[in-house]
Design a protein around this motif. Structure first.
Motif, mmCIF file in Angstrom:
data_model
loop_
_atom_site.group_PDB
_atom_site.id
_atom_site.type_symbol
_atom_site.label_atom_id
_atom_site.label_comp_id
_atom_site.label_asym_id
_atom_site.label_seq_id
_atom_site.Cartn_x
_atom_site.Cartn_y
_atom_site.Cartn_z
ATOM 1 N N LEU A 74 37.719 23.063 49.632
ATOM 2 C CA LEU A 74 37.150 24.304 49.690
ATOM 3 C C LEU A 74 36.408 25.052 48.548
ATOM 4 O O LEU A 74 36.820 24.691 47.356
ATOM 5 N N PHE A 75 35.638 25.800 48.612
ATOM 6 C CA PHE A 75 34.816 26.521 47.454
ATOM 7 C C PHE A 75 34.934 27.956 47.931
ATOM 8 O O PHE A 75 34.475 28.372 49.062
ATOM 9 N N SER A 76 34.587 28.817 46.816
ATOM 10 C CA SER A 76 34.444 30.181 46.899
ATOM 11 C C SER A 76 33.125 30.692 47.433
ATOM 12 O O SER A 76 32.148 30.014 47.169
ATOM 13 N N TYR A 77 32.991 31.535 48.342
ATOM 14 C CA TYR A 77 31.822 32.060 48.651
ATOM 15 C C TYR A 77 31.587 33.645 48.227
ATOM 16 O O TYR A 77 32.284 34.346 48.853
ATOM 17 N N SER A 78 30.378 33.955 48.026
ATOM 18 C CA SER A 78 29.976 35.370 48.028
ATOM 19 C C SER A 78 28.702 35.412 47.976
ATOM 20 O O SER A 78 27.689 34.662 47.413
ATOM 21 N N LEU A 79 28.070 36.338 48.486
ATOM 22 C CA LEU A 79 26.785 36.726 48.360
ATOM 23 C C LEU A 79 26.321 37.382 47.121
ATOM 24 O O LEU A 79 25.376 37.296 46.722
ATOM 25 N N GLY A 80 27.249 37.902 46.597
ATOM 26 C CA GLY A 80 27.131 38.658 45.126
ATOM 27 C C GLY A 80 26.573 39.939 45.146
ATOM 28 O O GLY A 80 26.063 40.200 44.207
ATOM 29 N N LYS A 81 26.648 40.690 46.541
ATOM 30 C CA LYS A 81 26.051 42.090 46.518
ATOM 31 C C LYS A 81 27.480 42.871 47.316
ATOM 32 O O LYS A 81 28.016 42.472 48.041
ATOM 33 N N LEU A 82 27.560 44.039 46.318
ATOM 34 C CA LEU A 82 28.594 44.738 46.862
ATOM 35 C C LEU A 82 28.772 45.324 48.237
ATOM 36 O O LEU A 82 29.773 45.103 48.808
ATOM 37 N N MET A 83 27.537 45.554 48.965
ATOM 38 C CA MET A 83 27.667 46.059 50.193
ATOM 39 C C MET A 83 27.904 44.731 51.237
ATOM 40 O O MET A 83 28.375 44.913 52.359
#
Length: 182
Positions: A74-83
């Motif tokens: 597994l790997f981390s996922y984030s769109l990178g935007k607070l909202m």
């Protein structure tokens, strides 16, 4: 008769939609230069140990005789935007390496998004498919489609980095053998 035609049309449209939603998978055959199956197996097994925090937790099957290593990563996922931080979490996947003399095949499949434990369960997208838009919700949500597309791009980049890393490791086999004559 009219109702039957409507029902048949409905099932036809639904079946087309399901056909277009194959799970995302990536596969690559990597050739090596005169490297036997046993050496490749050992090198790739070592790669698992070096590239995952705990190879014992990742590797589900290591069959040297059959030439197969199967793991869950597994790997981390984030769109990178607070909202959009509700969608931060992990993408898990299955990695299967099938090894033969002078070559091996890497399959990456079953990419599944799960939001962080503190986030709303509805923020988990589940199995990532080839669909162009996120289709699990009953309404057209532009935000979900944006995240869906971003996740697919990050999965492809991640898959390519795994292929590159494995290829680099197995290409260095001859160099390691020559340099090990101390």
């Amino acid at each position: 008769m009219k109702n039957i035609a409507v029902i048949i049309a409905f099932f036809f449209v639904c079946s087309l939609n399901l056909i277009a939603q194959e799970p995302i998978s990536y596969s690559k055959v990597i050739q090596t230069d005169s490297v036997g199956k046993d050496v490749l197996f050992s090198t790739i097994h070592e790669w698992f140990a070096m590239n995952y925090n705990s190879a014992n937790d990742v590797i589900q099957l290591a069959d040297k005789e059959g030439g197969t290593i199967l793991g869950k990563g597994l790997f981390s996922y984030s769109l990178g935007k607070l909202m959009y931080n509700c969608y931060d979490g992990t993408i898990s996947y299955t990695i299967k390496v099938t090894i033969k003399d002078n070559r091996y095949k890497v399959d990456l499949l079953n990419f599944t998004h799960k939001s962080c434990p503190a986030c709303n369960v509805s923020c988990s997208m589940g199995l990532i498919t080839t669909a162009e838009q996120y289709t699990a919700s009953s309404f057209d949500n532009k935000a979900m489609t944006k995240i869906w597309v971003d996740a697919k791009v990050k999965i492809e980049n991640y898959a390519n980095s795994i292929f590159y890393s494995l290829e680099e490791k197995t290409n260095s086999i001859k160099t390691e053998i020559i340099d090990s004559n101390w």
